[in-house]
Scaffold this active site. Sequence first.
Site, PDB file in Angstrom:
ATOM      1  N   GLY A 102       0.840  -1.204   0.000  1.00  0.00           N
ATOM      2  CA  GLY A 102       0.000   0.000   0.000  1.00  0.00           C
ATOM      3  C   GLY A 102       0.870   1.246   0.000  1.00  0.00           C
TER       4      GLY A 102
ATOM      5  N   GLY B 135      -0.448   4.666  -1.233  1.00  0.00           N
ATOM      6  CA  GLY B 135      -1.537   5.296  -0.491  1.00  0.00           C
ATOM      7  C   GLY B 135      -1.061   6.462   0.361  1.00  0.00           C
ATOM      8  N   GLN B 136      -2.003   7.040   1.099  1.00  0.00           N
ATOM      9  CA  GLN B 136      -1.707   8.265   1.851  1.00  0.00           C
ATOM     10  C   GLN B 136      -0.596   8.049   2.886  1.00  0.00           C
ATOM     11  OE1 GLN B 136      -4.605   9.541   4.693  1.00  0.00           O
ATOM     12  NE2 GLN B 136      -3.921  11.677   4.682  1.00  0.00           N
TER      13      GLN B 136
ATOM     14  N   ASP C 240      -0.430  -7.557  -5.564  1.00  0.00           N
ATOM     15  CA  ASP C 240      -1.808  -7.709  -5.107  1.00  0.00           C
ATOM     16  C   ASP C 240      -1.755  -8.454  -3.770  1.00  0.00           C
ATOM     17  OD1 ASP C 240      -4.381  -8.386  -4.556  1.00  0.00           O
ATOM     18  OD2 ASP C 240      -4.742  -9.518  -6.401  1.00  0.00           O
TER      19      ASP C 240
ATOM     20  N   TYR D  70     -16.085  -1.085   7.296  1.00  0.00           N
ATOM     21  CA  TYR D  70     -14.671  -0.831   7.581  1.00  0.00           C
ATOM     22  C   TYR D  70     -14.362  -1.094   9.060  1.00  0.00           C
ATOM     23  CZ  TYR D  70     -10.451   2.113   8.038  1.00  0.00           C
ATOM     24  OH  TYR D  70      -9.203   2.611   8.297  1.00  0.00           O
TER      25      TYR D  70
ATOM     26  N   LYS E  94     -11.930  -3.885  10.789  1.00  0.00           N
ATOM     27  CA  LYS E  94     -10.799  -3.516  11.651  1.00  0.00           C
ATOM     28  C   LYS E  94     -10.906  -4.195  13.023  1.00  0.00           C
ATOM     29  CE  LYS E  94      -8.241  -0.998   8.963  1.00  0.00           C
ATOM     30  NZ  LYS E  94      -6.957  -1.538   8.520  1.00  0.00           N
TER      31      LYS E  94
END
Length: 314
Positions: free
Chosen positions: A9, A12-13, A53, A143, A147
């Site tokens: 990832g 991502g941010q 992936d 979400y 989590k």
Amino acid sequence: MQKKVLIIGASGQIGTELTLKLRQQLGNDNIVASDIRNGNYEVMQSGPFEILDATSKEDLLRVVEKYHITEVYLMAAMLSAIAEKKPKSAWDLNMVSLFNVLDLAKEQRIKKVFWPSSIAVFGPLSPKKETPQDTIMNPSTVYGISKLAGEHWCNYYHEKFGVDIRSIRYPGIISYKTNPGGGTTDYAVEIFHGALKYKKYKCFLKEDAYLPMMYMSDAIKATIGLMNHEKFNHYTSYNIGAISFSPKEIAQEISKHIPDFEMSYTPDSRQAIAESWPQSINDLRAREDWGWQHQYELPELVKTMLQGLHYTIK
Ligand code: SER
């Protein structure tokens, strides 16, 4: 033995800035960035980058073996608002990737794992203010459910198989290098783009929707700090807090720099998500167990964001 880190990832941010920081600290070649898509130019140019992936265990194993990876930061996830629109894909991405990484650790192919949890593990029945580490948790989003389940699975792998897994419940993270996508706290990043480009922003939350937030460099400091901490007595995903503000308050702070900035409010489905989450976080346990401390308060955060984005946008 040389640490070899894989960041999943990395486009991502958080993944973007985590990659750059770890490369600075441990050397470019020791940090392998990966994502399902291309990312930030600096991330892709400064060290190894793999298209990966994370839901494919084979693909993951290929990269782990190729670079002799010892630690994995699993930063790929589908965030709260978008996960409500694609519940099954969100569950699959968030959980299958976690199992793949936990299984690699169980099979002793890697030594240590970082996995981010979120304030989304809390729900409508959790205390809203100074939400404690251990309390009622009844997440109402896909979400949040993923989590909270993930936290339990991490605990299980730690207890049963001795997996060294570290985790933090991130609040909303604010940064300018890479945009977040699909989250409920994203307004607190979008607002800066609106303010600099158009001197206005239409907020998708109500003016008094308080949420726990944090500047990116504090989030990176927490992540690396937790991973480097020697030893813990028990596994937990840690609450970490920094600041808490409402859309109205951040707008007022921005107005100090851009006096004609105008904010309007058109709450959408994300307002209900925000209302189900804590307004502020009690992180005493993280402070006691591994010395967590935040640095950025709201005025400094706003100043840094406006300066950083000024050069990106203009
Ligand atoms: N920033 C995330 C979201 O809004 C919360 O972890 O979905």
